[in-house]
Motif scaffolding. Structure first.
Motif, PDB file in Angstrom:
ATOM      1  N   VAL A   1       6.413   0.043 -13.292  1.00 14.02           N
ATOM      2  CA  VAL A   1       7.015   1.189 -13.159  1.00 14.02           C
ATOM      3  C   VAL A   1       5.763   2.406 -13.604  1.00 14.02           C
ATOM      4  O   VAL A   1       5.661   3.253 -12.904  1.00 14.02           O
ATOM      5  N   LEU A   2       5.222   2.181 -14.974  1.00 14.46           N
ATOM      6  CA  LEU A   2       4.351   3.144 -15.250  1.00 14.46           C
ATOM      7  C   LEU A   2       2.920   2.618 -14.971  1.00 14.46           C
ATOM      8  O   LEU A   2       2.505   1.613 -15.400  1.00 14.46           O
ATOM      9  N   PRO A   3       2.220   3.518 -14.133  1.00 19.54           N
ATOM     10  CA  PRO A   3       0.763   3.361 -14.170  1.00 19.54           C
ATOM     11  C   PRO A   3       0.044   3.092 -15.133  1.00 19.54           C
ATOM     12  O   PRO A   3      -0.141   3.847 -15.889  1.00 19.54           O
ATOM     13  N   LYS A   4      -0.844   1.804 -15.194  1.00 25.40           N
ATOM     14  CA  LYS A   4      -1.625   1.608 -16.273  1.00 25.40           C
ATOM     15  C   LYS A   4      -0.958   1.286 -17.442  1.00 25.40           C
ATOM     16  O   LYS A   4      -1.754   1.049 -18.381  1.00 25.40           O
ATOM     17  N   ILE A   5       0.291   1.394 -17.607  1.00 25.38           N
ATOM     18  CA  ILE A   5       0.983   0.946 -18.904  1.00 25.38           C
ATOM     19  C   ILE A   5       1.932  -0.249 -18.585  1.00 25.38           C
ATOM     20  O   ILE A   5       1.827  -1.239 -19.444  1.00 25.38           O
ATOM     21  N   TYR A   6       2.961  -0.221 -17.825  1.00 25.53           N
ATOM     22  CA  TYR A   6       3.966  -1.053 -17.651  1.00 25.53           C
ATOM     23  C   TYR A   6       4.277  -1.346 -16.149  1.00 25.53           C
ATOM     24  O   TYR A   6       4.720  -0.430 -15.429  1.00 25.53           O
TER      25      TYR A   6
ATOM     26  N   SER B   1       1.025  -1.274  -0.148  1.00 21.83           N
ATOM     27  CA  SER B   1      -0.081   0.220  -0.031  1.00 21.83           C
ATOM     28  C   SER B   1       0.920   1.221   0.020  1.00 21.83           C
ATOM     29  O   SER B   1       2.056   1.154   0.179  1.00 21.83           O
ATOM     30  N   GLY B   2       0.186   2.477   0.049  1.00 24.13           N
ATOM     31  CA  GLY B   2       1.108   3.606  -0.189  1.00 24.13           C
ATOM     32  C   GLY B   2       1.660   3.645  -1.680  1.00 24.13           C
ATOM     33  O   GLY B   2       1.068   3.386  -2.638  1.00 24.13           O
ATOM     34  N   TRP B   3       2.778   4.363  -1.588  1.00 19.62           N
ATOM     35  CA  TRP B   3       3.470   4.595  -3.025  1.00 19.62           C
ATOM     36  C   TRP B   3       3.776   3.164  -3.710  1.00 19.62           C
ATOM     37  O   TRP B   3       3.720   3.005  -4.776  1.00 19.62           O
ATOM     38  N   TRP B   4       4.035   2.263  -2.525  1.00 18.92           N
ATOM     39  CA  TRP B   4       4.526   0.798  -3.254  1.00 18.92           C
ATOM     40  C   TRP B   4       3.251  -0.092  -3.450  1.00 18.92           C
ATOM     41  O   TRP B   4       3.516  -1.129  -3.979  1.00 18.92           O
ATOM     42  N   GLY B   5       2.148   0.479  -3.373  1.00 19.09           N
ATOM     43  CA  GLY B   5       0.955  -0.046  -3.786  1.00 19.09           C
ATOM     44  C   GLY B   5       0.306   0.231  -5.015  1.00 19.09           C
ATOM     45  O   GLY B   5      -0.434  -0.393  -5.696  1.00 19.09           O
ATOM     46  N   LEU B   6       0.920   1.240  -5.605  1.00 22.82           N
ATOM     47  CA  LEU B   6       0.601   1.912  -6.751  1.00 22.82           C
ATOM     48  C   LEU B   6       1.115   1.313  -7.985  1.00 22.82           C
ATOM     49  O   LEU B   6       0.762   0.673  -8.739  1.00 22.82           O
ATOM     50  N   VAL B   7       2.426   1.237  -8.081  1.00 24.44           N
ATOM     51  CA  VAL B   7       3.560   0.372  -8.643  1.00 24.44           C
ATOM     52  C   VAL B   7       4.706  -0.505  -7.946  1.00 24.44           C
ATOM     53  O   VAL B   7       4.827   0.150  -6.925  1.00 24.44           O
ATOM     54  N   ARG B   8       5.178  -1.190  -8.339  1.00 24.74           N
ATOM     55  CA  ARG B   8       6.463  -1.811  -7.887  1.00 24.74           C
ATOM     56  C   ARG B   8       7.604  -0.855  -7.597  1.00 24.74           C
ATOM     57  O   ARG B   8       8.133  -0.927  -6.682  1.00 24.74           O
TER      58      ARG B   8
END
Length: 625
Positions: free
Chosen positions: A620-625, A547-554
């Motif tokens: 890395v890239l939200p919704k893309i990669y 969760s937090g920043w590390w729950g958005l992307v790895r």
């Protein structure tokens, strides 16, 4: 982000000491002793023989496969499958044959059950029965007593009776990652190491950058672009030399019509004053790093390198910049022509010194325990090991060598940016921003340098020629972008410059907030700032943030860094490929490191990392990669 746990083989060893399955450790070892060596990277024991024991306490051992390693005293154990010679009770051939106590065959006595010929022929003495003794109706024969077994034989027979049939003499409970079933499994492994299959490609670590040929070509490209860009900028920035008859034409950034032979011929002469200035700068930075000034950061559990580190990189950069401004005020300053002539010399000096240091640390890496070596080059060749590094975090007493080179690589471009600003006197928003944004990027890294102590680059990547040469290559290459913008006199509209600054600010905030969040969680998971975050437990006892920043992307820190690199290139425009070289290669390295980090975490955390990847699908890239 992660909590600490003891290595698996050490926990298994301590548990087995309680159950009595192992022999106790010995404080010293004799030459030729059969021992077991704990290989922490493989969570297994390997059998071998002791070659010698060093004064420092480490033990030099030759494994059964022929390889030689040096390990610490806590990683060597007695091999119970092979009894040491000191415990074997030797017998002479006469004793083995006759059962006598070491007498020669001529002095051996006959068994008690047999009589000599003279005694057998005589009738023997008759015993009287007047004392109430009943005459023996049948003569009693003396029973033969079986030969007494030695204590070692009795112990071995007792162990065989106690052990169930079909089980080995000694078992080791090892926690292993089962790659085929994708689960964490407890397996019973014997101490005898298994023979590796030659066709098994998973036994060898995957080489990065295409192996030896790839790393050599990549280094050649970086060196070629750096020196070529410096010479091209010098040919454009330096005014043409005028004489009575001939005037040399000024250089150009046009790659098609560029005369490379003439450009190489303009290489500045080797100036020992430039070498002396660079060496003095390094010595001054080393002195600032050794001073007892600045807070002390304790190493986080599970990290490599020294257990304590003094954080004073930002303070050293401020002192250095103040010193340069003070020297300039008293008349000690470089001119524009001197700076452009010194830049290639500084880059070449840094590369040569980095080459010498890489040879020393590579030689030293072969003489440290296996636990301190880089497992990524365990089966690689000498050239690949030289570029990548035999060690991960070399230490000179308590001095963190890798972090000093890291700080030196960040402080040097800041100093060069200051010298460029003082000598070139840039005008226009684009030219000023081209110098300001890299300085903010570098000073932010120095201000929060403690967050890099647990980064992938410090804790996992090796300390080889790639790392040591950056003290000469990276500072010059980082200044190619602003030098191009200033010498080519790039002009942009105000709204474009504002947009570039906005992209940089967003990337800086994402990178800094995500790195600080990970560092706080690793340092203290109960910190109120991160205690509310959702975590995922692993078989190693550590936890992963989901969760937090590390729950958005790895890798949110990579996403923020990519935005900042994009702002550097956008500020230079699209008129030439030269200012885009470093941002483009840095972004490619981030994507390559994503795959490298994924393989490392998959092998380290197993099924927990697979569950984390299912929950956080974007890398890395939200919704893309």
């Amino acid at each position: 982000m992660l909590a600490v746990q003891k290595p698996v083989w050490r926990v298994a060893w301590q548990n087995s000491l309680v159950s009595g399955n192992f022999y106790c450790k010995s404080m010293s070892w004799s030459v030729g002793a059969n021992v077991l060596v704990a290989i922490s990277e493989q969570d297994d024991l390997a059998a071998g023989k002791v070659l010698h024991e060093n004064k420092s306490g480490t033990v030099r051992i030759q494994l059964n496969d022929g390889s030689k390693i040096t390990v610490g005293p806590d990683e060597v154990f007695e091999n119970p499958n092979k009894t040491p010679k000191s415990r074997q009770r030797s017998r002479s051939p006469a004793r083995k044959s006759t059962g006598s106590r070491g007498r020669s065959p001529g002095r051996g006595r006959p068994p008690k059950s047999e009589k000599s010929p003279a005694r057998a022929a005589s009738a023997g003495r008759k015993r009287s029965t007047s004392r109430g003794r009943k005459p023996a109706t049948t003569p009693k024969t003396k029973e033969e007593k079986p030969e007494k077994a030695s204590t070692a034989k009795k112990t071995a027979e007792k162990k065989k009776q106690e052990e169930p049939t079909g089980t080995p003499t000694m078992t080791l409970r090892v926690r292993r990652w089962n790659k085929d079933e994708n689960i964490d499994s407890d397996t019973d492994e014997t101490t005898k190491p298994k023979k590796k299959n030659k066709d098994d490609s998973t036994s060898k670590p995957q080489l990065e950058w295409g192996g030896t040929i790839g790393v050599v070509l990549m280094f050649a490209v970086f060196v070629g672009v750096t020196f070529g860009a410096l010479l091209m900028i010098r040919s454009v920035a330096v005014p043409p030399k005028a004489s009575s008859n001939v005037t040399e034409p000024q250089g150009s950034f046009n790659l098609r019509g560029l005369d490379w032979r003439k450009l190489v011929a303009q290489w500045p002469k080797w100036d020992w004053n430039a070498v002396g200035l660079l060496l003095g700068f390094w010595a001054f930075e080393l002195l600032l790093a050794l001073l007892p000034v600045g807070p002390i950061e304790n190493a986080l559990p599970g990290s490599t390198g020294p257990r304590q580190y003094r954080r004073n990189g930002f303070l050293a950069a401020v002192v250095t910049v103040s010193g340069i401004l003070g020297l300039r005020r008293y008349g000690y300053a470089l001119t524009k022509a001197q700076l452009l002539a010194y830049l290639p010399v500084w880059a070449a000096t840094g590369t040569i010194v980095g080459f010498i240091l890489a040879i020393y640390f590579c030689w030293k890496g072969y003489r440290v325990p296996v636990s301190q070596q880089n497992p990524a080059v365990a089966s690689a060749g000498k050239i690949y090991t030289f570029f990548i590094g035999k060690q991960i975090n070399p230490v000179i007493r308590t001095f963190h060598v890798k972090m000093f080179f890291f700080k030196l690589g960040l402080t040097s471009p800041v100093v060069l940016a200051l010298l460029i600003y003082l000598n070139f006197e840039p005008t226009g928003y684009a030219q000023l921003v081209s110098l300001a944004l890299p300085c903010i990027y570098l000073l932010d890294a120095l201000l929060f340098e403690q967050t890099f102590l647990t980064s992938f680059g410090i804790q996992t990547e090796g300390f080889g020629f790639f790392f040591t040469s950056m003290i000469g290559i990276y500072p010059a290459l980082a200044m190619v972008n602003p030098l191009y913008v200033i010498t080519a006199k790039v002009e942009m509209q105000t709204w474009c410059v504002v947009f570039h600054c906005l992209v940089f600010t967003v990337g800086l905030l994402i990178n800094r907030l995500s790195c600080n969040q990970k560092y706080r969680f690793r340092k203290n998971p109960m910190d109120p700032a991160v205690s509310h975050l959702e975590t995922l437990p692993t078989a190693r006892g550590k936890k992963l943030l989901v969760s937090g920043w590390w729950g958005l992307v790895r890798h949110p820190n990579y996403f923020g860094d990519i935005l900042m690199q994009m702002s550097f290139g956008l500020n230079a425009g699209f008129g030439h490929a030269l200012p885009w070289f470093l941002p483009a290669t840095t972004i490619l390295m981030f994507f390559q490191r994503v795959g490298q980090d994924h393989r490392h975490c998959q092998a380290k955390y197993g099924d927990a990392w697979s569950r984390y990847c299912e929950k956080v699908k974007q890398r890395v890239l939200p919704k893309i990669y």
